[in-house]
Design a protein around this motif. Structure first.
Motif, short mmCIF file in Angstrom:
data_model
loop_
_atom_site.label_atom_id
_atom_site.label_comp_id
_atom_site.label_asym_id
_atom_site.label_seq_id
_atom_site.Cartn_x
_atom_site.Cartn_y
_atom_site.Cartn_z
N ASP A 37 0.82 -1.22 0.00
CA ASP A 37 0.00 0.00 0.00
C ASP A 37 0.85 1.26 0.00
O ASP A 37 0.51 2.25 -0.64
N SER A 38 1.96 1.23 0.74
CA SER A 38 2.78 2.45 0.79
C SER A 38 3.37 2.73 -0.60
O SER A 38 3.42 3.88 -1.03
N ALA A 39 3.78 1.67 -1.31
CA ALA A 39 4.35 1.88 -2.65
C ALA A 39 3.26 2.28 -3.64
O ALA A 39 3.48 3.09 -4.54
N LYS A 40 2.07 1.72 -3.44
CA LYS A 40 0.94 2.11 -4.30
C LYS A 40 0.58 3.58 -4.08
O LYS A 40 0.36 4.34 -5.03
N ALA A 41 0.53 3.96 -2.82
CA ALA A 41 0.20 5.36 -2.48
C ALA A 41 1.21 6.31 -3.12
O ALA A 41 0.84 7.38 -3.61
N LEU A 42 2.47 5.90 -3.14
CA LEU A 42 3.50 6.74 -3.74
C LEU A 42 3.26 6.87 -5.24
O LEU A 42 3.24 7.98 -5.79
N GLU A 43 3.05 5.74 -5.91
CA GLU A 43 2.90 5.81 -7.37
C GLU A 43 1.63 6.54 -7.77
O GLU A 43 1.63 7.33 -8.71
N GLU A 44 0.55 6.27 -7.02
CA GLU A 44 -0.73 6.89 -7.41
C GLU A 44 -0.96 8.23 -6.71
O GLU A 44 -2.05 8.79 -6.83
N ARG A 45 0.04 8.67 -5.96
CA ARG A 45 -0.05 9.95 -5.25
C ARG A 45 -1.34 10.02 -4.44
O ARG A 45 -2.07 11.02 -4.45
N ASP A 46 -1.56 8.94 -3.70
CA ASP A 46 -2.81 8.78 -2.94
C ASP A 46 -2.54 9.08 -1.46
O ASP A 46 -2.12 8.22 -0.70
N GLU A 47 -2.83 10.32 -1.07
CA GLU A 47 -2.52 10.75 0.30
C GLU A 47 -3.34 10.01 1.35
O GLU A 47 -2.87 9.75 2.45
N GLU A 48 -4.58 9.68 0.98
CA GLU A 48 -5.45 9.00 1.93
C GLU A 48 -4.91 7.60 2.25
O GLU A 48 -4.87 7.17 3.41
N LEU A 49 -4.45 6.90 1.21
CA LEU A 49 -3.88 5.57 1.43
C LEU A 49 -2.59 5.67 2.27
O LEU A 49 -2.35 4.85 3.17
N ALA A 50 -1.80 6.70 2.00
CA ALA A 50 -0.58 6.91 2.78
C ALA A 50 -0.93 7.13 4.26
O ALA A 50 -0.27 6.61 5.16
N ARG A 51 -2.00 7.88 4.48
CA ARG A 51 -2.43 8.15 5.85
C ARG A 51 -2.84 6.86 6.55
O ARG A 51 -2.53 6.62 7.71
N GLN A 52 -3.54 6.01 5.80
CA GLN A 52 -3.97 4.72 6.37
C GLN A 52 -2.79 3.84 6.78
O GLN A 52 -2.83 3.19 7.82
N VAL A 53 -1.77 3.82 5.91
CA VAL A 53 -0.58 3.01 6.21
C VAL A 53 0.02 3.48 7.54
O VAL A 53 0.38 2.66 8.40
N ARG A 54 0.12 4.80 7.68
CA ARG A 54 0.70 5.33 8.93
C ARG A 54 -0.15 4.96 10.13
O ARG A 54 0.36 4.62 11.19
N GLU A 55 -1.45 5.03 9.94
CA GLU A 55 -2.37 4.71 11.03
C GLU A 55 -2.25 3.22 11.41
O GLU A 55 -2.18 2.87 12.59
N ASN A 56 -2.20 2.36 10.40
CA ASN A 56 -2.15 0.91 10.66
C ASN A 56 -0.88 0.47 11.37
O ASN A 56 -0.86 -0.59 12.00
N ASP A 57 0.17 1.26 11.23
CA ASP A 57 1.43 0.85 11.86
C ASP A 57 1.30 0.71 13.37
O ASP A 57 1.99 -0.09 13.99
#
Lengths: 240, 240
Positions: A37-57
């Motif tokens: 998900d973190s790599a996907k968020a980077l490629e798709e410039r998806d801030e919401e997904l990036a936020r989720q990854v941080r939250e899930n940690d």
């Protein structure tokens, strides 16, 4: 101790171990998802997904604490020796390595939040995502190897780390080129470079898990004879 | 179990623990030296010293293995519970953190071997050395805190990590500036940046040791409430 008591303890230990292994698998699944998900968020410039990854940690961190507590409880309660003790100590090491990978994924997600503010750097996010996929597959196999006690599969994972290292070396050269060509790329390339390095480090942690599996099955920790690694610290790319 | 047997086991455990702690102290001393020497080798462009740091890391790795083996032996032999078990597990975590710091110092020494081939970047090696000294002092105090079971000193170490993080943030900005000013600085600044980041990571590992000490003394792992950290992943310096 009677044979009967002995058997009871063994059965109880096996039950405990299964419960702990279930936690490890849950953790592994979450960390694998975090990597992808973190790599996907980077490629798709998806801030919401990036936020989720941080939250899930946070959940991954809690799982590691739980594994540690359970292992300590089992050691205290069952007094495992020999192979059983080795298994418990191995599990603790595996969960520590998983937790570190989760941290790196979180860090990747943090940098994504910064990078979406900047001009994208040609093709870099795609290459990074390919690298992340490779590491995720290695992790999947390393955890399978653990569950199956499959030293051969673990050795295979170990060897594949060299490919991840090669991907990193290629990216390092790519980033240097982008920076030299256009100074406006410097800041984003610094971040992308960190991301690539962190994925390369995840590969090292997955390798460490594979080595723990080999140790668990064979009793011997593999010698450091696999082809290493990050060569950027030995020679500046383009100068080799 | 009779009281007499009980006391014998406690005494035997204490002796074992002392022997393991001696290994930890030896390891700590070697890692402290590695941190200082690697930064010195960088500033003084001393390739021979850098080579020595890399060579010595093997001994640090062996010490970690030895600590792990001894801890497993003590758990199997003495069946420690409660506080004694916590102590043994803490020792294993401390030695893992020390080993990581040793790895970072080795990596610093490797990059030094590359950097001496390049034009030095104004004042950077001096700032890096100052940062390394700060981390080494923290490590010294963290290990003292462990031996003295001094949670207050450990908390102090934990707080000081923020200073190391600040030093890192300042260096990150410095490197970006050097790179933008003169593209010929890019390659060396990439390496210097990695070095700075690795020292910042050593600080994190020292903090983890301090947190283990707090856990050992108080039974509670401190919440993550200290001022964090590497802010470069949130905002590019100069853009905040």
């Amino acid at each position: 101790m009677s044979e009967m008591q002995d058997r009871h303890i063994t059965e109880a230990f096996d039950r405990d171990l299964e419960a702990i292994q279930a936690l490890i698998m849950k953790m592994g699944g979450m960390v694998e998802a975090a990597i992808l998900d973190s790599a996907k968020a980077l490629e798709e410039r998806d801030e919401e997904l990036a936020r989720q990854v941080r939250e899930n940690d946070k959940q991954i961190d809690r799982l590691e604490e739980q594994v540690n507590e359970e292992c300590a409880r089992v050691i205290a309660l069952r007094g495992p020796v020999a192979r059983d003790l080795r298994t418990i100590l191995t599990v603790m090491k595996i969960s520590a390595n998983l937790e570190r990978c989760g941290d790196y994924a979180k860090n990747l997600a943090k940098r994504t939040t910064v990078l979406v503010q900047m001009q994208p750097v040609d093709g870099s996010a795609k290459s990074i995502r390919r690298m992340a996929r490779e590491v995720e597959l290695m992790m999947k196999d390393a955890l399978d190897a653990y569950i199956q006690r499959d030293a051969e599969l673990a050795e295979d994972v170990r060897q594949r780390d060299a490919e991840v290292d090669q991907m990193y070396n290629a990216l390092f050269r790519e980033f240097l080129t982008h920076m030299m060509e256009d100074p406006r790329n410097i800041t984003s390339c610094m971040h992308l470079h960190f991301i690539a390095k962190n994925i390369e480090r995840m590969g090292d942690h997955v390798t460490a898990i594979a080595e723990q599996v080999i140790y668990l099955v064979t009793g011997v920790l593999p010698e450091d004879n696999r082809p290493k690694g990050d060569r950027t610290s030995f020679a500046a790319p383009g100068e080799t």
